[in-house]
Scaffold this active site. Sequence first.
Site, PDB file in Angstrom:
ATOM      1  N   GLU A   1      59.660  17.297  46.068  1.00  9.32           N
ATOM      2  CA  GLU A   1      60.321  18.263  45.462  1.00  9.32           C
ATOM      3  C   GLU A   1      61.588  17.639  44.910  1.00  9.32           C
ATOM      4  O   GLU A   1      62.197  18.170  44.028  1.00  9.32           O
ATOM      5  CB  GLU A   1      60.671  19.525  46.452  1.00  9.32           C
ATOM      6  CG  GLU A   1      59.782  20.295  47.126  1.00  9.32           C
ATOM      7  CD  GLU A   1      59.086  21.141  46.085  1.00  9.32           C
ATOM      8  OE1 GLU A   1      59.826  21.420  44.959  1.00  9.32           O
ATOM      9  OE2 GLU A   1      58.026  21.809  46.085  1.00  9.32           O
TER      10      GLU A   1
ATOM     11  N   GLU B   1      48.000   9.297  64.728  1.00 10.73           N
ATOM     12  CA  GLU B   1      49.424   9.398  65.145  1.00 10.73           C
ATOM     13  C   GLU B   1      49.597   8.556  66.300  1.00 10.73           C
ATOM     14  O   GLU B   1      50.905   8.451  66.636  1.00 10.73           O
ATOM     15  CB  GLU B   1      49.860  10.785  65.370  1.00 10.73           C
ATOM     16  CG  GLU B   1      49.152  11.508  66.753  1.00 10.73           C
ATOM     17  CD  GLU B   1      49.551  12.803  66.825  1.00 10.73           C
ATOM     18  OE1 GLU B   1      49.736  13.122  68.161  1.00 10.73           O
ATOM     19  OE2 GLU B   1      49.964  13.702  66.052  1.00 10.73           O
TER      20      GLU B   1
END
Length: 300
Positions: free
Chosen positions: A83, A114
Site C-alpha cells: 500500500e 514459520e
Amino acid sequence: MNFEDLLTEQRNRHSTHIDQADSNEMVDIINREDQRVGRSVQKQLPQVAEAINLATKRFDKGGRLIYIGAGTSGRLGVLDATELRPTYGLEESQTFGIIAGGPEAMFHTIEGVEDSGELAEENLKDASVTEKDIVIGIAASGATNYTVSALAYAKKQGALTIALACVPESPLEKNADVAICPIVGPEVITGATLMKAGTAQKMVLNMLSSGIMIRSGKVYQNLMINVTPTNEKTQRRAKRIIAAATQTSTLAAERALARADNNVPLAILLIETKGTIAEAKKLLAQSGGHVSDAVKLSLQ
C-alpha cells in the site's frame, strides 16, 4: 518459553461463554475486547516515535523498508509495503514484505515454514540486506522462529531492527534496536491472533510507515503529494491536492502541474513561492524534498 505460556495463547475469561451467546452479546464481547487494543497501542507511542526517527534517517539515505514475518503477521507486513508504494510514489525496491513460504503463503497455509530460521536467513540474504536497511520483524507471539532468526540475521548485517510483538520480553526483542509491544491480552477466541493482536499490529504499522513517509517529505500539510499523475483519475487527484494545498483554483493547479511536468511537489512550490522552475527546484534540493521547509526557505 513454552508455547502454552504465551499470553497470546491464554484463555480470555470474558469470552468463555461466547459459543452460547446470541449475536448481539457476541459482538458486544468482541467489541469490548477490541477497545483494549487502542489503549495498548497508546502505551507504545514513545517506542513508535523512536522507531520513526531512527528509520527515517536510514530511509532518507537510500535504506529500504523491509517487513518480515510468518502467517497473519507476514501478510500484514506485505500489505503495508504494498500500500505504501502507490500512496507515496515509492519504487518496489524501496519497500517490500517478505513472508515465510513466499508469495503462495499470502493465500495458503504452508506448513513448517514459520519454524525455519534457516529459511529466514536465506530470504534476507536473497534480499541483500545491509546496514542501510530497516527490517521490521512482526510476530504476535514474539517467538516465531522464522521472524526471530530474521531479526538476528538483520542485526548482524548492521540493519536497523524493529520488533513488533504482542507479548512482553519476547525472544523477538533481543535483536531489536526498538521493540514495539502492544499487550492486548488473550484473544476472544483462544489463540486467534488475527483478532486483537492483528488489529494492534495493523495500527502500529499504519503509524510507523506513515510517520516515516511524513518525516521523509512525502506529505505536505496533511496531503499525500507524491502521487504520480499517470492517468485521468490520478491527474484529477493531483490537481485537487495542489489546489487544496495552495488554496487556489483547479485551473491554476492544472497550469502549475503542466509547468512542473507533472511533479506535484514542484507545482505546489511554484504557486506558493511565485518563482521560476529553476528557483523551485533549487529550494526543493536545499530542503531535501520537504515542501514545507522549501516554502520557509523562500521567505528568508
